[in-house]
Scaffold this motif. Sequence first.
Motif, PDB file in Angstrom:
ATOM      1  N   TYR A 216       0.833  -1.291  -0.030  1.00  0.00           N
ATOM      2  CA  TYR A 216      -0.024  -0.054  -0.147  1.00  0.00           C
ATOM      3  C   TYR A 216       0.810   1.206   0.005  1.00  0.00           C
ATOM      4  CZ  TYR A 216      -3.820  -3.193   1.245  1.00  0.00           C
ATOM      5  OH  TYR A 216      -4.990  -3.938   1.180  1.00  0.00           O
ATOM      6  N   LYS A 217       0.548   2.079  -0.711  1.00  0.00           N
ATOM      7  CA  LYS A 217       1.408   3.329  -1.033  1.00  0.00           C
ATOM      8  C   LYS A 217       1.045   4.285   0.474  1.00  0.00           C
ATOM      9  CE  LYS A 217       2.732   7.340  -4.397  1.00  0.00           C
ATOM     10  NZ  LYS A 217       4.109   6.731  -4.196  1.00  0.00           N
ATOM     11  N   LYS A 218      -0.305   4.554   0.601  1.00  0.00           N
ATOM     12  CA  LYS A 218      -0.639   5.232   1.682  1.00  0.00           C
ATOM     13  C   LYS A 218      -1.745   4.377   2.593  1.00  0.00           C
ATOM     14  CE  LYS A 218       0.031   9.664  -0.777  1.00  0.00           C
ATOM     15  NZ  LYS A 218       1.248  10.097   0.177  1.00  0.00           N
ATOM     16  N   VAL A 219      -1.712   4.828   3.741  1.00  0.00           N
ATOM     17  CA  VAL A 219      -2.868   4.464   4.646  1.00  0.00           C
ATOM     18  C   VAL A 219      -3.767   5.852   4.810  1.00  0.00           C
ATOM     19  CG1 VAL A 219      -3.497   3.656   6.914  1.00  0.00           C
ATOM     20  CG2 VAL A 219      -1.529   2.847   5.848  1.00  0.00           C
ATOM     21  N   VAL A 220      -4.780   5.713   4.825  1.00  0.00           N
ATOM     22  CA  VAL A 220      -5.812   7.149   5.117  1.00  0.00           C
ATOM     23  C   VAL A 220      -6.837   6.647   6.343  1.00  0.00           C
ATOM     24  CG1 VAL A 220      -7.678   8.308   4.093  1.00  0.00           C
ATOM     25  CG2 VAL A 220      -5.861   7.711   2.809  1.00  0.00           C
ATOM     26  N   ALA A 221      -6.823   7.586   6.975  1.00  0.00           N
ATOM     27  CA  ALA A 221      -7.639   7.466   8.332  1.00  0.00           C
ATOM     28  C   ALA A 221      -8.565   8.817   8.207  1.00  0.00           C
ATOM     29  CB  ALA A 221      -6.999   7.532   9.608  1.00  0.00           C
ATOM     30  N   TYR A 222      -9.726   8.821   8.918  1.00  0.00           N
ATOM     31  CA  TYR A 222     -10.647   9.995   8.944  1.00  0.00           C
ATOM     32  C   TYR A 222     -11.071  10.187  10.336  1.00  0.00           C
ATOM     33  CZ  TYR A 222     -11.596   7.788   4.281  1.00  0.00           C
ATOM     34  OH  TYR A 222     -11.285   7.120   2.969  1.00  0.00           O
ATOM     35  N   TYR A 223     -11.286  11.648  10.490  1.00  0.00           N
ATOM     36  CA  TYR A 223     -11.976  12.222  11.337  1.00  0.00           C
ATOM     37  C   TYR A 223     -13.128  13.441  11.166  1.00  0.00           C
ATOM     38  CZ  TYR A 223      -9.452  16.490  11.122  1.00  0.00           C
ATOM     39  OH  TYR A 223      -8.790  17.910  10.590  1.00  0.00           O
ATOM     40  N   HIS A 224     -14.047  13.620  12.116  1.00  0.00           N
ATOM     41  CA  HIS A 224     -15.105  14.636  11.984  1.00  0.00           C
ATOM     42  C   HIS A 224     -14.438  15.751  12.491  1.00  0.00           C
ATOM     43  CE1 HIS A 224     -18.946  15.839  11.012  1.00  0.00           C
ATOM     44  NE2 HIS A 224     -19.061  16.417  12.060  1.00  0.00           N
ATOM     45  N   ASP A 225     -14.538  16.774  11.301  1.00  0.00           N
ATOM     46  CA  ASP A 225     -14.213  18.506  11.720  1.00  0.00           C
ATOM     47  C   ASP A 225     -15.505  18.885  12.323  1.00  0.00           C
ATOM     48  OD1 ASP A 225     -13.853  20.948  11.874  1.00  0.00           O
ATOM     49  OD2 ASP A 225     -12.175  20.768  10.658  1.00  0.00           O
ATOM     50  N   ARG A 226     -15.499  19.191  13.468  1.00  0.00           N
ATOM     51  CA  ARG A 226     -16.939  19.628  14.339  1.00  0.00           C
ATOM     52  C   ARG A 226     -17.326  21.047  13.557  1.00  0.00           C
ATOM     53  NH1 ARG A 226     -16.250  17.957  20.617  1.00  0.00           N
ATOM     54  NH2 ARG A 226     -16.154  15.716  20.241  1.00  0.00           N
ATOM     55  N   GLU A 227     -16.239  22.027  13.230  1.00  0.00           N
ATOM     56  CA  GLU A 227     -16.201  23.101  12.832  1.00  0.00           C
ATOM     57  C   GLU A 227     -17.058  23.295  11.646  1.00  0.00           C
ATOM     58  OE1 GLU A 227     -13.036  25.689  13.630  1.00  0.00           O
ATOM     59  OE2 GLU A 227     -13.059  25.763  15.849  1.00  0.00           O
ATOM     60  N   LYS A 228     -16.288  22.585  10.598  1.00  0.00           N
ATOM     61  CA  LYS A 228     -16.575  22.277   9.177  1.00  0.00           C
ATOM     62  C   LYS A 228     -17.850  21.327   8.975  1.00  0.00           C
ATOM     63  CE  LYS A 228     -11.965  23.376   7.540  1.00  0.00           C
ATOM     64  NZ  LYS A 228     -10.904  22.839   6.655  1.00  0.00           N
ATOM     65  N   GLY A 229     -18.205  20.744   9.898  1.00  0.00           N
ATOM     66  CA  GLY A 229     -18.988  19.731   9.860  1.00  0.00           C
ATOM     67  C   GLY A 229     -19.166  18.948   8.771  1.00  0.00           C
ATOM     68  N   GLU A 230     -17.789  18.341   8.624  1.00  0.00           N
ATOM     69  CA  GLU A 230     -17.582  17.281   7.559  1.00  0.00           C
ATOM     70  C   GLU A 230     -16.334  16.281   7.901  1.00  0.00           C
ATOM     71  OE1 GLU A 230     -14.059  19.897   5.054  1.00  0.00           O
ATOM     72  OE2 GLU A 230     -16.296  20.171   4.365  1.00  0.00           O
ATOM     73  N   ARG A 231     -16.318  15.324   7.172  1.00  0.00           N
ATOM     74  CA  ARG A 231     -15.302  13.980   7.251  1.00  0.00           C
ATOM     75  C   ARG A 231     -14.005  14.629   6.548  1.00  0.00           C
ATOM     76  NH1 ARG A 231     -15.685   7.788   5.984  1.00  0.00           N
ATOM     77  NH2 ARG A 231     -15.218   8.574   3.883  1.00  0.00           N
ATOM     78  N   VAL A 232     -12.901  14.410   7.136  1.00  0.00           N
ATOM     79  CA  VAL A 232     -11.668  14.621   6.669  1.00  0.00           C
ATOM     80  C   VAL A 232     -10.627  13.717   6.617  1.00  0.00           C
ATOM     81  CG1 VAL A 232      -9.774  16.482   7.123  1.00  0.00           C
ATOM     82  CG2 VAL A 232     -12.021  17.303   7.668  1.00  0.00           C
ATOM     83  N   GLU A 233      -9.955  13.734   5.604  1.00  0.00           N
ATOM     84  CA  GLU A 233      -9.013  12.569   5.353  1.00  0.00           C
ATOM     85  C   GLU A 233      -7.767  13.041   5.832  1.00  0.00           C
ATOM     86  OE1 GLU A 233      -8.743  11.149   1.414  1.00  0.00           O
ATOM     87  OE2 GLU A 233     -10.618  10.425   1.265  1.00  0.00           O
ATOM     88  N   VAL A 234      -6.923  12.000   6.480  1.00  0.00           N
ATOM     89  CA  VAL A 234      -5.465  12.058   6.882  1.00  0.00           C
ATOM     90  C   VAL A 234      -4.703  11.031   6.378  1.00  0.00           C
ATOM     91  CG1 VAL A 234      -4.079  12.347   8.629  1.00  0.00           C
ATOM     92  CG2 VAL A 234      -6.260  13.306   9.185  1.00  0.00           C
ATOM     93  N   GLU A 235      -3.715  11.349   5.787  1.00  0.00           N
ATOM     94  CA  GLU A 235      -2.598  10.480   5.060  1.00  0.00           C
ATOM     95  C   GLU A 235      -1.544   9.853   5.842  1.00  0.00           C
ATOM     96  OE1 GLU A 235      -2.074  11.574   1.180  1.00  0.00           O
ATOM     97  OE2 GLU A 235      -3.935  11.104   0.404  1.00  0.00           O
ATOM     98  N   ALA A 236      -0.989   9.026   5.680  1.00  0.00           N
ATOM     99  CA  ALA A 236       0.389   8.329   6.210  1.00  0.00           C
ATOM    100  C   ALA A 236       1.126   7.572   5.062  1.00  0.00           C
ATOM    101  CB  ALA A 236       0.276   7.786   7.516  1.00  0.00           C
ATOM    102  N   ASP A 237       2.258   7.986   4.851  1.00  0.00           N
ATOM    103  CA  ASP A 237       3.086   7.181   3.781  1.00  0.00           C
ATOM    104  C   ASP A 237       3.261   5.714   4.237  1.00  0.00           C
ATOM    105  OD1 ASP A 237       3.148   9.423   1.980  1.00  0.00           O
ATOM    106  OD2 ASP A 237       4.992  10.010   3.024  1.00  0.00           O
ATOM    107  N   ALA A 238       3.215   4.879   3.494  1.00  0.00           N
ATOM    108  CA  ALA A 238       3.381   3.317   3.645  1.00  0.00           C
ATOM    109  C   ALA A 238       4.520   3.031   3.055  1.00  0.00           C
ATOM    110  CB  ALA A 238       2.104   2.601   3.560  1.00  0.00           C
ATOM    111  N   ASP A 239       4.317   2.309   1.590  1.00  0.00           N
ATOM    112  CA  ASP A 239       5.312   1.804   0.776  1.00  0.00           C
ATOM    113  C   ASP A 239       5.589   2.474  -0.349  1.00  0.00           C
ATOM    114  OD1 ASP A 239       7.003  -0.010  -0.882  1.00  0.00           O
ATOM    115  OD2 ASP A 239       6.305  -1.788   0.228  1.00  0.00           O
ATOM    116  N   SER A 240       6.531   3.059  -0.588  1.00  0.00           N
ATOM    117  CA  SER A 240       6.869   3.868  -1.931  1.00  0.00           C
ATOM    118  C   SER A 240       6.593   3.006  -3.230  1.00  0.00           C
ATOM    119  CB  SER A 240       8.053   4.363  -1.979  1.00  0.00           C
ATOM    120  OG  SER A 240       9.099   3.486  -1.629  1.00  0.00           O
ATOM    121  N   GLU A 241       6.570   1.622  -2.945  1.00  0.00           N
ATOM    122  CA  GLU A 241       6.768   0.995  -4.198  1.00  0.00           C
ATOM    123  C   GLU A 241       5.149   0.463  -4.316  1.00  0.00           C
ATOM    124  OE1 GLU A 241       8.993  -2.360  -3.948  1.00  0.00           O
ATOM    125  OE2 GLU A 241      11.124  -1.120  -4.175  1.00  0.00           O
ATOM    126  N   GLY A 242       4.361   0.645  -3.600  1.00  0.00           N
ATOM    127  CA  GLY A 242       3.076   0.452  -3.757  1.00  0.00           C
ATOM    128  C   GLY A 242       1.870   1.297  -4.426  1.00  0.00           C
TER     129      GLY A 242
END
Length: 387
Positions: A216-242
């Motif tokens: 996997y090139k990246k792992v994505v997690a989510y959180y809910h931004d209360r001020e914007k009232g929307e779901r936001v993605e956050v990424e972390a690098d995994a394998d550069s070859e993925g």
Amino acid sequence: MHPIVEMTVDGQPVAGAFYERLVSLTVTDKEGVSSDTFSAELNDGPPDFLALPRTGASVEIRLGYRETGVSSVGTFTVDKVDAKCLPYGLTISGKAADLRNSKLKETQERHWDNKTLGDIVKEIAGDVGLSAVVDSEVGSHFYEWIAQQDEPPIQFLERMASRHDALFSIKNGKLIFAKKHAGKSASGASTGAVVVTPDRIIQGTCQFEAADRSKYKKVVAYYHDREKGERVEVEADADSEGEAVLRLTDPLTDEAEAKKAAESKANDLERGKGSASVTVVGDTGIIAGAPLLFEGVRPGLDGVPYVIDSVEHSYSKTTGFTTHISAKLYDGKSASKGKNKGSASDPASGDASGANADKKAPDAPAGTPATPKEWIGNRRTWMIDHS
């Protein structure tokens, strides 16, 4: 060297007949909250049958050698007695005493406001009658609000450990929250690398694997931004070859926690790329969570960084005292966060000479991380010196 076993039951030494009839004894130490266990197999039969131990009895086990002394490998609570007849035999087994704490398994609902993870862990530990040891880096995460929702403390703590790339365990009356796969204790001190050389290895027991898992090139997690009232993605690098992206489904509380959860999963993916196992001359000083290195065994294995995830101490009258080690490949990040992790040829290392850089093992399989310099310079002392 003459291996020996010593046991007490409810604080009293067992009778000599126990040792005469002891066929084998196994004690398993696992990284994380997986319960440590023991199992003892004994000869039984007429005219003098062994007394059946009661379930719930407290058993302390010590292993070692007549020449060097013994060390405790844990205190357990007997939870099963299995007796066989014609032919006769008796097997006694149990789990780590601390994990039988009923308060850890009581479902609760509560929440915390404006607390660090360390504060929360210490409060829970106090509620169940344990002291807490929390890694300062893991414990510093600040929560404006977090809830334990209709779940027991043990489940809540496992959930927190998973999100923060941590290990939650309970040993010797202490609730421990440590960095996962870092080769360090919860206090941040290095445990010292277990260095396995050919003279330690029981013939035919050493093997290792370099696995080609899904990348996997990246792992994505989510959180809910209360001020914007929307779901936001956050990424972390995994394998550069993925090429693929792995998405975590559980919603997180804020950006910082989502980032840590994504990084934790990325690290787990790296650990899944390699494993090693070996049985060595018995040594109670080998513990789950310690760094593992091989030396002088074969190219491609020597110097490759592993972290021990399971240790099995075994005694029998035929094979003596041995220790079986299972380990996973180091993730390349946990032990050296915030420090120089590059090799001498890595421009990102910031050290052109490589004098202060971690080193990649010669002939290591592609994708093997560099070995932390702290591991190379901090070798554990063996119980038995064969040099």
